[in-house]
Write a protein that holds these residues in place. Structure first.
Motif, PDB file in Angstrom:
ATOM      1  N   LEU A 120       0.829  -1.207   0.000  1.00 58.40           N
ATOM      2  CA  LEU A 120       0.000   0.000   0.000  1.00 58.40           C
ATOM      3  C   LEU A 120       0.865   1.259   0.000  1.00 58.40           C
ATOM      4  N   SER A 121       1.996   1.174   0.680  1.00 60.10           N
ATOM      5  CA  SER A 121       2.920   2.321   0.678  1.00 60.10           C
ATOM      6  C   SER A 121       3.376   2.629  -0.740  1.00 60.10           C
ATOM      7  N   SER A 122       3.699   1.574  -1.482  1.00 55.06           N
ATOM      8  CA  SER A 122       4.119   1.772  -2.880  1.00 55.06           C
ATOM      9  C   SER A 122       2.949   2.256  -3.734  1.00 55.06           C
ATOM     10  N   GLN A 123       1.755   1.681  -3.505  1.00 57.89           N
ATOM     11  CA  GLN A 123       0.582   2.022  -4.305  1.00 57.89           C
ATOM     12  C   GLN A 123       0.173   3.490  -4.139  1.00 57.89           C
ATOM     13  N   PHE A 124       0.230   3.983  -2.884  1.00 59.50           N
ATOM     14  CA  PHE A 124      -0.220   5.358  -2.618  1.00 59.50           C
ATOM     15  C   PHE A 124       0.943   6.345  -2.469  1.00 59.50           C
ATOM     16  N   ALA A 130       6.444   5.506   7.019  1.00 58.33           N
ATOM     17  CA  ALA A 130       5.249   6.215   7.479  1.00 58.33           C
ATOM     18  C   ALA A 130       4.139   5.267   7.910  1.00 58.33           C
ATOM     19  N   LEU A 131       4.264   3.981   7.538  1.00 59.32           N
ATOM     20  CA  LEU A 131       3.267   2.976   7.931  1.00 59.32           C
ATOM     21  C   LEU A 131       3.956   1.840   8.653  1.00 59.32           C
ATOM     22  N   ALA A 132       3.436   1.480   9.816  1.00 60.40           N
ATOM     23  CA  ALA A 132       4.037   0.377  10.580  1.00 60.40           C
ATOM     24  C   ALA A 132       2.957  -0.341  11.365  1.00 60.40           C
ATOM     25  N   LEU A 133       3.156  -1.652  11.504  1.00 60.87           N
ATOM     26  CA  LEU A 133       2.227  -2.467  12.286  1.00 60.87           C
ATOM     27  C   LEU A 133       2.702  -2.457  13.731  1.00 60.87           C
ATOM     28  N   LYS A 134       1.898  -1.867  14.609  1.00 63.64           N
ATOM     29  CA  LYS A 134       2.299  -1.729  16.010  1.00 63.64           C
ATOM     30  C   LYS A 134       1.939  -2.978  16.820  1.00 63.64           C
ATOM     31  N   ASP A 135       0.677  -3.370  16.805  1.00 64.52           N
ATOM     32  CA  ASP A 135       0.207  -4.547  17.547  1.00 64.52           C
ATOM     33  C   ASP A 135      -0.480  -5.502  16.593  1.00 64.52           C
ATOM     34  N   TYR A 136      -0.383  -6.792  16.930  1.00 65.24           N
ATOM     35  CA  TYR A 136      -1.040  -7.805  16.098  1.00 65.24           C
ATOM     36  C   TYR A 136      -1.363  -9.013  16.970  1.00 65.24           C
ATOM     37  N   SER A 137      -2.602  -9.498  16.877  1.00 61.58           N
ATOM     38  CA  SER A 137      -2.980 -10.744  17.563  1.00 61.58           C
ATOM     39  C   SER A 137      -4.057 -11.433  16.738  1.00 61.58           C
ATOM     40  N   GLN A 138      -4.051 -12.740  16.831  1.00 68.21           N
ATOM     41  CA  GLN A 138      -5.019 -13.519  16.062  1.00 68.21           C
ATOM     42  C   GLN A 138      -5.527 -14.678  16.908  1.00 68.21           C
ATOM     43  N   SER A 139      -6.837 -14.914  16.863  1.00 65.43           N
ATOM     44  CA  SER A 139      -7.444 -16.023  17.597  1.00 65.43           C
ATOM     45  C   SER A 139      -8.478 -16.694  16.708  1.00 65.43           C
ATOM     46  N   ALA A 140      -8.802 -17.940  17.036  1.00 63.99           N
ATOM     47  CA  ALA A 140      -9.762 -18.695  16.222  1.00 63.99           C
ATOM     48  C   ALA A 140     -10.792 -19.359  17.119  1.00 63.99           C
ATOM     49  N   LYS A 146     -10.333 -14.402  14.109  1.00 64.06           N
ATOM     50  CA  LYS A 146     -10.388 -12.979  14.445  1.00 64.06           C
ATOM     51  C   LYS A 146      -8.980 -12.417  14.513  1.00 64.06           C
ATOM     52  N   THR A 147      -8.798 -11.279  13.856  1.00 60.58           N
ATOM     53  CA  THR A 147      -7.511 -10.575  13.863  1.00 60.58           C
ATOM     54  C   THR A 147      -7.711  -9.198  14.483  1.00 60.58           C
ATOM     55  N   GLN A 148      -6.864  -8.834  15.421  1.00 59.92           N
ATOM     56  CA  GLN A 148      -6.851  -7.499  16.004  1.00 59.92           C
ATOM     57  C   GLN A 148      -5.471  -6.890  15.763  1.00 59.92           C
ATOM     58  N   ALA A 149      -5.459  -5.636  15.353  1.00 58.93           N
ATOM     59  CA  ALA A 149      -4.172  -5.013  15.032  1.00 58.93           C
ATOM     60  C   ALA A 149      -4.270  -3.496  15.185  1.00 58.93           C
ATOM     61  N   THR A 150      -3.101  -2.888  15.284  1.00 58.48           N
ATOM     62  CA  THR A 150      -2.995  -1.431  15.331  1.00 58.48           C
ATOM     63  C   THR A 150      -1.948  -0.996  14.314  1.00 58.48           C
ATOM     64  N   ILE A 151      -2.351  -0.097  13.442  1.00 58.27           N
ATOM     65  CA  ILE A 151      -1.431   0.448  12.431  1.00 58.27           C
ATOM     66  C   ILE A 151      -1.049   1.869  12.841  1.00 58.27           C
ATOM     67  N   ARG A 152       0.244   2.127  12.885  1.00 56.65           N
ATOM     68  CA  ARG A 152       0.735   3.469  13.205  1.00 56.65           C
ATOM     69  C   ARG A 152       1.103   4.169  11.891  1.00 56.65           C
ATOM     70  N   PHE A 153       0.661   5.393  11.753  1.00 52.59           N
ATOM     71  CA  PHE A 153       0.975   6.170  10.554  1.00 52.59           C
ATOM     72  C   PHE A 153       1.482   7.556  10.964  1.00 52.59           C
ATOM     73  N   LYS A 154       2.228   8.160  10.069  1.00 51.81           N
ATOM     74  CA  LYS A 154       2.731   9.514  10.353  1.00 51.81           C
ATOM     75  C   LYS A 154       2.896  10.307   9.064  1.00 51.81           C
ATOM     76  N   LYS A 155       2.616  11.580   9.237  1.00 44.33           N
ATOM     77  CA  LYS A 155       2.797  12.541   8.145  1.00 44.33           C
ATOM     78  C   LYS A 155       2.093  12.120   6.852  1.00 44.33           C
ATOM     79  N   LEU A 156       0.801  11.766   7.003  1.00 41.48           N
ATOM     80  CA  LEU A 156      -0.006  11.426   5.832  1.00 41.48           C
ATOM     81  C   LEU A 156      -0.956  12.578   5.524  1.00 41.48           C
ATOM     82  N   SER A 157      -1.167  12.793   4.248  1.00 44.77           N
ATOM     83  CA  SER A 157      -2.164  13.795   3.859  1.00 44.77           C
ATOM     84  C   SER A 157      -3.562  13.204   4.116  1.00 44.77           C
ATOM     85  N   THR A 158      -4.529  14.086   4.149  1.00 47.65           N
ATOM     86  CA  THR A 158      -5.905  13.632   4.369  1.00 47.65           C
ATOM     87  C   THR A 158      -6.346  12.666   3.286  1.00 47.65           C
ATOM     88  N   ASN A 159      -5.973  12.933   2.065  1.00 42.32           N
ATOM     89  CA  ASN A 159      -6.363  12.061   0.949  1.00 42.32           C
ATOM     90  C   ASN A 159      -5.728  10.673   1.070  1.00 42.32           C
TER      91      ASN A 159
END
Length: 204
Positions: A120-124, A130-140, A146-159
Motif C-alpha cells: 500500500l505504501s508503494s501504491q499510494f 510512514a506505515l508500521a504495524l504496532k500490535d497484532y494478535s489472532q485467535s480462532a 479474528k484478527t486485532q491489530a494497530t497500524i501506526r501512521f505519520k505525516k499522511l495527507s488527508t487524501n
C-alpha cells in the motif's frame, strides 16, 4: 338450530338411565330390594337416587378435567412453537449480523499484513517508514478467525489517509475500533485500531 352439547349429553344420559331400568340386571336388583325391610329399601332407594343424580355431574367433571388437560397440552405446544419461532428469528438475525461482520478476505499472518502495508505504501506513494504495524494478535473459534491489530501512521495527507482507510474498511472488511489523530501543519499522524473476522481458509 343445532342442539347444544349439554342437551345432547342430557339426552344420552337419560337414555342410558332408561336402558338401565329396562335391563334384566336392574330388574333383578329391584326384585332383591323388594325382599328387604322397608327401612333398608328406603335407604337403598335414596342411595340409588343420589347415584343417578350424581352421574351427570360426574360425567361433566370428567369432561372438565379432560378439557383442562387438552387445553394445557395445547398451551404447552403453542408456547413451544412460539419459542422455536423466536429461536429461528434470533438465529436469522445472528446469521445476518455474521454475514455483515465476516469478511470474504483474510488479513493473513503478521508477516502477510506487514507485506500488505508495504504494498500500500508503494501504491499510494507513501514512505515505507510512514506505515508500521504496532500490535497484532489472532485467535480462532471453530471456523472463524479474528484478527486485532494497530497500524501506526505519520505525516499522511488527508487524501492518503482516506485512501488507506478505504482500502482496509471497504476492500478488506476491517472494523475500526479507534482512531487517534495528531494534526500537523499539513499532515496527520496517529494510530488506527481495528478488528477483522474471516473464515478459516480464506486467502489474503
Amino acid at each position: 338450530m343445532r342442539e347444544s352439547l349439554f342437551k345432547k349429553l342430557d339426552k344420552a344420559i337419560f337414555k342410558a338411565i332408561d336402558n338401565l331400568k329396562l335391563s334384566p340386571q336392574f330388574n333383578q336388583a329391584a326384585s332383591s330390594l323388594e325382599g328387604l325391610p322397608d327401612e333398608y329399601q328406603k335407604v337403598a332407594n335414596q342411595g340409588i337416587t343420589y347415584l343417578i343424580t350424581a352421574i351427570p355431574f360426574l360425567i361433566l367433571l370428567i369432561f372438565f378435567i379432560i378439557n383442562l388437560s387438552v387445553r394445557s397440552r395445547i398451551t404447552a405446544k403453542e408456547e413451544l412453537i412460539e419459542k422455536i419461532a423466536q429461536m429461528n428469528e434470533s438465529q436469522a438475525k445472528v446469521s445476518r449480523i455474521g454475514d455483515n461482520l465476516v469478511s470474504s478476505m483474510s488479513l493473513g499472518s503478521q508477516t502477510s499484513l506487514n507485506k500488505q502495508l508495504s504494498d500500500l505504501s508503494s501504491q499510494f506513494s507513501i514512505e515505507s517508514s510512514a506505515l508500521a504495524l504496532k500490535d497484532y494478535s489472532q485467535s480462532a473459534s471453530g471456523s472463524l478467525k479474528k484478527t486485532q491489530a494497530t497500524i501506526r501512521f505519520k505525516k499522511l495527507s488527508t487524501n492518503k489517509l482516506s485512501a488507506l482507510l478505504q482500502e482496509f474498511v471497504i476492500k478488506k472488511g476491517v472494523r475500526v475500533q479507534k482512531i487517534n489523530l495528531k494534526k500537523g501543519s499539513e499532515t496527520l499522524s496517529g494510530e488506527i485500531e481495528f478488528y477483522h473476522f474471516a473464515r478459516a481458509g480464506n486467502t489474503p
